[in-house]
Design a protein around this motif. Structure first.
Motif, PDB file in Angstrom:
ATOM      1  N   THR A   4       0.844  -1.181   0.000  1.00 49.28           N
ATOM      2  CA  THR A   4       0.000   0.000   0.000  1.00 49.28           C
ATOM      3  C   THR A   4       0.885   1.238   0.000  1.00 49.28           C
ATOM      4  OG1 THR A   4      -1.647  -1.184   1.315  1.00 49.28           O
ATOM      5  CG2 THR A   4      -1.841   1.205   1.252  1.00 49.28           C
ATOM      6  N   SER A   6       1.163   5.000   1.130  1.00 44.39           N
ATOM      7  CA  SER A   6       0.580   5.942   2.079  1.00 44.39           C
ATOM      8  C   SER A   6      -0.012   7.137   1.338  1.00 44.39           C
ATOM      9  CB  SER A   6       1.661   6.422   3.050  1.00 44.39           C
ATOM     10  OG  SER A   6       1.197   7.490   3.838  1.00 44.39           O
ATOM     11  N   PRO A   7      -1.155   7.654   1.816  1.00 51.33           N
ATOM     12  CA  PRO A   7      -1.758   8.812   1.150  1.00 51.33           C
ATOM     13  C   PRO A   7      -0.785   9.973   0.944  1.00 51.33           C
ATOM     14  CG  PRO A   7      -3.282   7.927   2.761  1.00 51.33           C
ATOM     15  CD  PRO A   7      -1.975   7.176   2.933  1.00 51.33           C
ATOM     16  N   THR A   8       0.154  10.154   1.845  1.00 53.67           N
ATOM     17  CA  THR A   8       1.134  11.232   1.733  1.00 53.67           C
ATOM     18  C   THR A   8       1.988  11.092   0.477  1.00 53.67           C
ATOM     19  OG1 THR A   8       1.245  11.316   4.137  1.00 53.67           O
ATOM     20  CG2 THR A   8       3.032  12.398   2.946  1.00 53.67           C
ATOM     21  N   TYR A   9       2.211   9.855   0.043  1.00 51.21           N
ATOM     22  CA  TYR A   9       3.113   9.600  -1.072  1.00 51.21           C
ATOM     23  C   TYR A   9       2.395   9.189  -2.357  1.00 51.21           C
ATOM     24  CZ  TYR A   9       6.617   9.979   2.507  1.00 51.21           C
ATOM     25  OH  TYR A   9       7.407  10.454   3.521  1.00 51.21           O
ATOM     26  N   ARG A  10       1.102   9.431  -2.417  1.00 45.95           N
ATOM     27  CA  ARG A  10       0.350   9.101  -3.627  1.00 45.95           C
ATOM     28  C   ARG A  10       0.466  10.224  -4.647  1.00 45.95           C
ATOM     29  NH1 ARG A  10      -4.829   6.389  -0.550  1.00 45.95           N
ATOM     30  NH2 ARG A  10      -3.648   4.591   0.175  1.00 45.95           N
ATOM     31  N   ARG A  11       0.249   9.854  -5.911  1.00 43.79           N
ATOM     32  CA  ARG A  11       0.221  10.795  -7.029  1.00 43.79           C
ATOM     33  C   ARG A  11       1.598  11.386  -7.349  1.00 43.79           C
ATOM     34  NH1 ARG A  11      -4.377  10.749  -9.074  1.00 43.79           N
ATOM     35  NH2 ARG A  11      -4.092  12.551 -10.396  1.00 43.79           N
ATOM     36  N   ASN A  43     -13.013  -0.490  -5.673  1.00 38.92           N
ATOM     37  CA  ASN A  43     -11.909   0.471  -5.710  1.00 38.92           C
ATOM     38  C   ASN A  43     -11.641   0.914  -7.152  1.00 38.92           C
ATOM     39  OD1 ASN A  43      -9.628   2.002  -5.348  1.00 38.92           O
ATOM     40  ND2 ASN A  43      -8.640   0.546  -3.958  1.00 38.92           N
ATOM     41  N   ALA A  46      -8.198   2.542  -8.080  1.00 38.88           N
ATOM     42  CA  ALA A  46      -7.093   1.590  -8.224  1.00 38.88           C
ATOM     43  C   ALA A  46      -7.251   0.769  -9.503  1.00 38.88           C
ATOM     44  CB  ALA A  46      -7.020   0.671  -7.008  1.00 38.88           C
TER      45      ALA A  46
END
Length: 118
Positions: A4, A6-11, A43, A46
Motif C-alpha cells: 500500500t 501511504s496517502p502522503t506519497y500518492r500521485r 476500488n 485503483a
C-alpha cells in the motif's frame, strides 16, 4: 503480501515504480508468464490505475475480502459469508514469456476463494 502507498506519497509515481520493479523481477529473475494482483471490486481508482499500467480484469473472486464487525468479530450469515464481505478482481498483466497472452484471457464466470491456486 500486500503493498500500500501511504496517502502522503500518492500521485508522485511511486505505485508505478513499485509495479515496474515487480514486473522486472517477475520477468528477468523468475521468468514468469504474468503478474497478478487483487483489488477490491469497489476500488475504481485503483482499477483504473492498474488498467493504465496494462493490467486486465482476469476474473472476479467472490467474497475475497471477508467481512467482520467493527469490533473485530465475524459477522457471518447463515451461508458462512460475512455481511461486509466484498468481491475482488484478480487483475493480470502478461509478461514477455507469454507471447500469446493466454494467461490474461478473462474468465467468463466468477470464482470463489477456495478455487484459487496459490
Amino acid at each position: 503480501s500486500a503493498v500500500t502507498v501511504s496517502p502522503t506519497y500518492r500521485r508522485i509515481g511511486l505505485a508505478k515504480t513499485l509495479m515496474d520493479d515487480l514486473e522486472y523481477l517477475s520477468t528477468d529473475v523468475y521468468n514468469a508468464y504474468f503478474v497478478d494482483l487483487f483489488v477490491r471490486a469497489s476500488n475504481i481508482l485503483a482499477i483504473n490505475m492498474y488498467e493504465k499500467f496494462g493490467y486486465v480484469k482476469y476474473r472476479r473472486v467472490l467474497d475475497y475480502y471477508a467481512g467482520g464487525g467493527s469490533d473485530g468479530s465475524n459477522t457471518n450469515t447463515s451461508e458462512g459469508v460475512g455481511e461486509d464481505s466484498e468481491d475482488a478482481f484478480d487483475m493480470r498483466k502478461a509478461l514477455a514469456r507469454d507471447v500469446k497472452k493466454e494467461s490474461v484471457i478473462p474468465l467468463k464466470h466468477p470464482v470463489r476463494t477456495e478455487d484459487l491456486e496459490w
